[in-house]
Motif scaffolding. Structure first.
Motif, PDB file in Angstrom:
ATOM      1  N   LEU A  89       2.956   2.838 -15.419  1.00  0.00           N
ATOM      2  CA  LEU A  89       2.216   4.089 -15.284  1.00  0.00           C
ATOM      3  C   LEU A  89       0.863   3.842 -14.614  1.00  0.00           C
ATOM      4  O   LEU A  89       0.461   4.581 -13.707  1.00  0.00           O
ATOM      5  CB  LEU A  89       2.020   4.738 -16.659  1.00  0.00           C
ATOM      6  CG  LEU A  89       1.370   6.109 -16.674  1.00  0.00           C
ATOM      7  CD1 LEU A  89       2.218   7.112 -15.897  1.00  0.00           C
ATOM      8  CD2 LEU A  89       1.190   6.582 -18.102  1.00  0.00           C
ATOM      9  N   GLY A  90       0.174   2.799 -15.032  1.00  0.00           N
ATOM     10  CA  GLY A  90      -1.110   2.470 -14.415  1.00  0.00           C
ATOM     11  C   GLY A  90      -0.979   2.134 -12.942  1.00  0.00           C
ATOM     12  O   GLY A  90      -1.789   2.581 -12.113  1.00  0.00           O
ATOM     13  N   MET A  91       0.033   1.357 -12.588  1.00  0.00           N
ATOM     14  CA  MET A  91       0.206   0.976 -11.194  1.00  0.00           C
ATOM     15  C   MET A  91       0.658   2.158 -10.341  1.00  0.00           C
ATOM     16  O   MET A  91       0.271   2.269  -9.176  1.00  0.00           O
ATOM     17  CB  MET A  91       1.204  -0.181 -11.074  1.00  0.00           C
ATOM     18  CG  MET A  91       0.647  -1.496 -11.559  1.00  0.00           C
ATOM     19  SD  MET A  91      -0.871  -1.995 -10.735  1.00  0.00           S
ATOM     20  CE  MET A  91      -0.298  -2.276  -9.085  1.00  0.00           C
ATOM     21  N   ALA A 108      -2.763   3.328   9.156  1.00  0.00           N
ATOM     22  CA  ALA A 108      -1.362   3.059   9.477  1.00  0.00           C
ATOM     23  C   ALA A 108      -0.617   2.461   8.296  1.00  0.00           C
ATOM     24  O   ALA A 108       0.614   2.383   8.316  1.00  0.00           O
ATOM     25  CB  ALA A 108      -1.283   2.120  10.677  1.00  0.00           C
ATOM     26  N   ARG A 109      -1.348   2.037   7.268  1.00  0.00           N
ATOM     27  CA  ARG A 109      -0.713   1.426   6.093  1.00  0.00           C
ATOM     28  C   ARG A 109      -0.178   2.464   5.108  1.00  0.00           C
ATOM     29  O   ARG A 109       0.349   2.112   4.064  1.00  0.00           O
ATOM     30  CB  ARG A 109      -1.727   0.537   5.364  1.00  0.00           C
ATOM     31  CG  ARG A 109      -2.141  -0.677   6.152  1.00  0.00           C
ATOM     32  CD  ARG A 109      -3.085  -1.570   5.381  1.00  0.00           C
ATOM     33  NE  ARG A 109      -2.675  -1.735   4.009  1.00  0.00           N
ATOM     34  CZ  ARG A 109      -3.514  -1.701   2.975  1.00  0.00           C
ATOM     35  NH1 ARG A 109      -4.786  -1.482   3.157  1.00  0.00           N
ATOM     36  NH2 ARG A 109      -3.067  -1.875   1.755  1.00  0.00           N
ATOM     37  N   GLY A 110      -0.323   3.730   5.408  1.00  0.00           N
ATOM     38  CA  GLY A 110       0.077   4.790   4.491  1.00  0.00           C
ATOM     39  C   GLY A 110       1.554   4.765   4.151  1.00  0.00           C
ATOM     40  O   GLY A 110       1.942   5.009   3.006  1.00  0.00           O
ATOM     41  N   ASP A 111       2.395   4.461   5.145  1.00  0.00           N
ATOM     42  CA  ASP A 111       3.841   4.446   4.892  1.00  0.00           C
ATOM     43  C   ASP A 111       4.227   3.322   3.938  1.00  0.00           C
ATOM     44  O   ASP A 111       5.051   3.507   3.042  1.00  0.00           O
ATOM     45  CB  ASP A 111       4.593   4.309   6.217  1.00  0.00           C
ATOM     46  CG  ASP A 111       6.060   4.648   6.071  1.00  0.00           C
ATOM     47  OD1 ASP A 111       6.368   5.624   5.344  1.00  0.00           O
ATOM     48  OD2 ASP A 111       6.891   3.940   6.670  1.00  0.00           O
ATOM     49  N   ASN A 112       3.614   2.151   4.098  1.00  0.00           N
ATOM     50  CA  ASN A 112       3.889   1.037   3.178  1.00  0.00           C
ATOM     51  C   ASN A 112       3.415   1.349   1.767  1.00  0.00           C
ATOM     52  O   ASN A 112       4.081   1.018   0.781  1.00  0.00           O
ATOM     53  CB  ASN A 112       3.221  -0.245   3.666  1.00  0.00           C
ATOM     54  CG  ASN A 112       3.878  -0.798   4.909  1.00  0.00           C
ATOM     55  OD1 ASN A 112       5.038  -0.494   5.179  1.00  0.00           O
ATOM     56  ND2 ASN A 112       3.143  -1.590   5.667  1.00  0.00           N
ATOM     57  N   LYS A 113       2.254   1.992   1.662  1.00  0.00           N
ATOM     58  CA  LYS A 113       1.731   2.333   0.340  1.00  0.00           C
ATOM     59  C   LYS A 113       2.610   3.399  -0.322  1.00  0.00           C
ATOM     60  O   LYS A 113       2.800   3.399  -1.529  1.00  0.00           O
ATOM     61  CB  LYS A 113       0.288   2.822   0.458  1.00  0.00           C
ATOM     62  CG  LYS A 113      -0.435   2.982  -0.844  1.00  0.00           C
ATOM     63  CD  LYS A 113      -0.427   1.721  -1.697  1.00  0.00           C
ATOM     64  CE  LYS A 113      -1.359   0.667  -1.204  1.00  0.00           C
ATOM     65  NZ  LYS A 113      -1.485  -0.464  -2.133  1.00  0.00           N
ATOM     66  N   ARG A 114       3.176   4.320   0.479  1.00  0.00           N
ATOM     67  CA  ARG A 114       4.079   5.332  -0.075  1.00  0.00           C
ATOM     68  C   ARG A 114       5.323   4.664  -0.667  1.00  0.00           C
ATOM     69  O   ARG A 114       5.763   5.011  -1.758  1.00  0.00           O
ATOM     70  CB  ARG A 114       4.486   6.326   1.011  1.00  0.00           C
ATOM     71  CG  ARG A 114       5.426   7.418   0.494  1.00  0.00           C
ATOM     72  CD  ARG A 114       5.966   8.275   1.624  1.00  0.00           C
ATOM     73  NE  ARG A 114       6.625   7.509   2.670  1.00  0.00           N
ATOM     74  CZ  ARG A 114       7.870   7.036   2.595  1.00  0.00           C
ATOM     75  NH1 ARG A 114       8.593   7.249   1.515  1.00  0.00           N
ATOM     76  NH2 ARG A 114       8.400   6.361   3.594  1.00  0.00           N
ATOM     77  N   ARG A 115       5.856   3.674   0.028  1.00  0.00           N
ATOM     78  CA  ARG A 115       7.027   2.943  -0.489  1.00  0.00           C
ATOM     79  C   ARG A 115       6.673   2.198  -1.778  1.00  0.00           C
ATOM     80  O   ARG A 115       7.472   2.157  -2.718  1.00  0.00           O
ATOM     81  CB  ARG A 115       7.540   1.965   0.558  1.00  0.00           C
ATOM     82  CG  ARG A 115       8.316   2.626   1.648  1.00  0.00           C
ATOM     83  CD  ARG A 115       9.040   1.584   2.498  1.00  0.00           C
ATOM     84  NE  ARG A 115       9.169   2.119   3.832  1.00  0.00           N
ATOM     85  CZ  ARG A 115       8.574   1.649   4.906  1.00  0.00           C
ATOM     86  NH1 ARG A 115       7.812   0.588   4.834  1.00  0.00           N
ATOM     87  NH2 ARG A 115       8.749   2.214   6.073  1.00  0.00           N
ATOM     88  N   GLU A 116       5.480   1.598  -1.813  1.00  0.00           N
ATOM     89  CA  GLU A 116       5.049   0.890  -3.020  1.00  0.00           C
ATOM     90  C   GLU A 116       4.916   1.865  -4.197  1.00  0.00           C
ATOM     91  O   GLU A 116       5.334   1.564  -5.323  1.00  0.00           O
ATOM     92  CB  GLU A 116       3.718   0.189  -2.774  1.00  0.00           C
ATOM     93  CG  GLU A 116       3.223  -0.601  -3.962  1.00  0.00           C
ATOM     94  CD  GLU A 116       1.864  -1.231  -3.727  1.00  0.00           C
ATOM     95  OE1 GLU A 116       1.281  -1.715  -4.727  1.00  0.00           O
ATOM     96  OE2 GLU A 116       1.373  -1.243  -2.577  1.00  0.00           O
ATOM     97  N   HIS A 117       4.372   3.039  -3.927  1.00  0.00           N
ATOM     98  CA  HIS A 117       4.236   4.050  -4.982  1.00  0.00           C
ATOM     99  C   HIS A 117       5.609   4.477  -5.495  1.00  0.00           C
ATOM    100  O   HIS A 117       5.819   4.612  -6.708  1.00  0.00           O
ATOM    101  CB  HIS A 117       3.465   5.257  -4.441  1.00  0.00           C
ATOM    102  CG  HIS A 117       3.301   6.368  -5.412  1.00  0.00           C
ATOM    103  ND1 HIS A 117       2.592   6.235  -6.583  1.00  0.00           N
ATOM    104  CD2 HIS A 117       3.779   7.637  -5.412  1.00  0.00           C
ATOM    105  CE1 HIS A 117       2.625   7.370  -7.252  1.00  0.00           C
ATOM    106  NE2 HIS A 117       3.351   8.235  -6.557  1.00  0.00           N
TER     107      HIS A 117
END
Length: 168
Positions: A89-91, A108-117
């Motif tokens: 939950l925290g992450m 440009a890192r937004g797509d990678n961060k979306r996958r991580e989320h």
């Protein structure tokens, strides 16, 4: 001026002290009550608890991981599910905030961060599912005999199992 959050905490602390009973730890004139020589009260058995159905245990842990395990007196397992719930939950909250920042700045890192989320959200969902399934199985095994014993014997380890068989 005190910030709103600090003022709220201060108000809650003052309310807690106002309703708290008188503190007598520092009272040196207090005389301890005499110890009765009667038979001590029976200590309730912590192992004895009312059984719950497996589906009840499943839903409890599915809704709040660790709740069904705690109800089944499986504190370590429940604690592990609660801890992993906190991590996931925290992450997921952390990556959501980072994703919002990256989208605001046009990185440009937004797509990678979306996958991580999304990965953290999937782990959060699996924690709920596995906690529910573990509580379901644990409720089925509450009356399983715990007669498995492993002992050191000369020349190695020895194990013994008692299997009760009912003949009609």
């Amino acid at each position: 001026m005190i910030p709103l959050r600090a003022a709220t905490v201060l108000a809650l602390l003052l309310a807690a002290f106002a309703w708290a009973p008188g503190v007598q730890a520092q009272d040196t004139t207090a005389v301890p009550a005499p110890v009765a020589a009667a038979v001590p009260a029976a200590v309730p058995d912590s192992v004895g608890f009312t059984r719950i159905s497996p589906i009840n245990a499943f839903w409890r842990s599915f809704l709040l991981p660790g709740w069904g395990q705690a109800r089944l007196n499986r504190k370590l397992t429940g604690g592990i599910f609660v801890a992993w719930e906190g991590v996931t939950l925290g992450m997921s909250l952390k990556t959501r905030h980072e994703l919002a920042y990256l989208r605001r700045t046009g990185s440009a890192r937004g797509d990678n961060k979306r996958r991580e989320h999304e990965d953290w959200l999937v782990l959060l969902a699996f924690n709920h599912l596995f906690a529910g399934l573990e509580a379901y199985v644990g409720a089925h095994l509450t009356d399983f005999p715990g007669d498995l014993k492993i002992r050191a014997v000369p020349g190695g380890l020895g194990a013994s199992v008692s299997v009760p068989i009912r003949l009609r």
